[in-house]
Write an enzyme that holds these catalytic residues in place. Structure first.
Site, mmCIF file in Angstrom:
data_model
loop_
_atom_site.group_PDB
_atom_site.id
_atom_site.type_symbol
_atom_site.label_atom_id
_atom_site.label_comp_id
_atom_site.label_asym_id
_atom_site.label_seq_id
_atom_site.Cartn_x
_atom_site.Cartn_y
_atom_site.Cartn_z
ATOM 1 N N ALA A 193 -6.476 -3.417 -5.460
ATOM 2 C CA ALA A 193 -6.885 -2.604 -6.600
ATOM 3 C C ALA A 193 -5.647 -2.462 -7.488
ATOM 4 O O ALA A 193 -4.512 -2.584 -7.005
ATOM 5 C CB ALA A 193 -7.358 -1.243 -6.117
ATOM 6 N N GLY A 220 -7.699 -3.811 -1.783
ATOM 7 C CA GLY A 220 -9.036 -3.995 -2.354
ATOM 8 C C GLY A 220 -9.457 -5.465 -2.412
ATOM 9 O O GLY A 220 -10.653 -5.767 -2.417
ATOM 10 N N GLU A 249 -2.665 -0.337 2.337
ATOM 11 C CA GLU A 249 -2.835 0.954 1.656
ATOM 12 C C GLU A 249 -2.007 2.078 2.271
ATOM 13 O O GLU A 249 -1.506 2.948 1.555
ATOM 14 C CB GLU A 249 -4.323 1.365 1.646
ATOM 15 C CG GLU A 249 -5.166 0.637 0.613
ATOM 16 C CD GLU A 249 -5.776 -0.662 1.114
ATOM 17 O OE1 GLU A 249 -5.265 -1.200 2.124
ATOM 18 O OE2 GLU A 249 -6.747 -1.132 0.511
#
Ligand code: DAK
Length: 253
Positions: A64, A110, A133
């Site tokens: 992301a 992501g 993450e």
């Protein structure tokens, strides 16, 4: 569409994510455009299989967009996690036709979560995969905590998530994260061969089989992940994690 480029080859659609200078990182525009393109392809009766690939030779999707989500609040984090899951990630998983991820380089955060929603995955030898993450002060928020466990089992998924370990294509093949590994040059052909295996079959059977396969999956885990994901946006560690990435330094937790 500025970030999505689709090539139709008979009953196959090859959807390319085009944001190469940011390693195809998923910002809101990419997510929205990919979601609406998939809707068009799902409604197109001539299309039987979709392949998703990243542009360039370096990345499928490097995650992301960290710059974009660096300012999110707890509420935004949770809401966006739900919106992204509903509009793109769950949509791919529940797509009526097979979707294959052709992982042509980095598939991180992501990006790996996107590949995990696809029904099959092939990767080039230079591909690197992981869910980093926790190194940024968040957790995988697009279904990674659920889908990685389901795909490779608890042992490898827990290690990958808790240590932010990045794995190569050999290891990914060994643990069953990908269906096949090949050279960068042959990647699309290998994906197309998988597609051909599906195209010869009954479309109604494929749709029904996808639904049944997905019944193995407990949806409550996704809702729980959304809430936990949102909470982390209120922490100092999240601010430190994303600042460190943007300032090109190691985080200090
Ligand atoms: N976001 C934004 N920009 C990125 C990016 C990313 N994920 N990954 C790379 N880029 C940008 C770099 O900042 C750089 O931009 P400039 O500095 O040139 O402006 C450009 O792409 C080229 O990257 P590098 O110069 O870093 O290339 P290298 O070959 O040196 O390194 C790398 C490649 C993949 C090792 C490195 O770029 C890297 O570590 N990237 C970040 C990987 C990562 O941590 N990905 C996971 C992100 S966390 C959410 C739900 C889920 C998530 C978020 C929100 N909601 C529900 C809201 C998931 C989070 C993630 O995915």
């Amino acid at each position: 569409m500025t970030h999505i480029n689709t090539l139709i080859e008979s009953s196959l659609a090859i959807v390319k994510i085009e944001r190469e200078s940011y390693l195809n990182a998923l910002n809101k525009d990419v997510i929205e455009e990919l979601s609406s393109e998939l809707q068009v392809l799902e409604n197109n009766q001539n299309i039987r299989v979709v392949i998703i690939v990243g542009s360039g030779q370096k990345a499928f999707v490097a995650g992301a967009d960290i710059k974009e989500f660096s300012g999110y609040s707890v509420e935004e984090g949770e809401a966006l996690s739900k919106k992204g899951q509903d509009n793109l990630f769950n949509k791919i998983e529940n797509f009526k036709k097979p979707i294959i991820a052709a992982i042509n380089g980095y598939a991180l955060g992501g990006g790996l979560e996107l590949a995990l929603c696809c029904h099959m995955r092939v990767a080039s030898e230079n591909a690197k995969m992981g869910l980093p993450e926790c190194s940024l002060g968040i957790i995988p928020g697009y279904g990674g905590t659920q889908r990685l466990v389901r795909t490779v089992g608890l042992t490898h998924a827990t290690e990958m998530i808790l240590t932010s370990k990045i794995i190569d294509a050999n290891f990914a093949e060994k643990i069953g994260l990908i269906n096949a590994k090949t050279t960068q040059e042959d990647l699309l052909q290998v994906a197309k061969n998988l597609a051909k295996g599906c195209i010869k079959n009954s479309p109604k059977s494929l749709e029904s089989a996808i639904k049944c396969i997905n019944k193995n999956f407990d949806k409550n885990g996704l809702t729980f992940e959304q809430k936990e994901f949102g909470k982390l946006f209120g922490t100092k560690e999240f601010k430190e994690g994303v600042s460190a990435f943007l300032e090109k330094r190691k985080p200090n937790y």
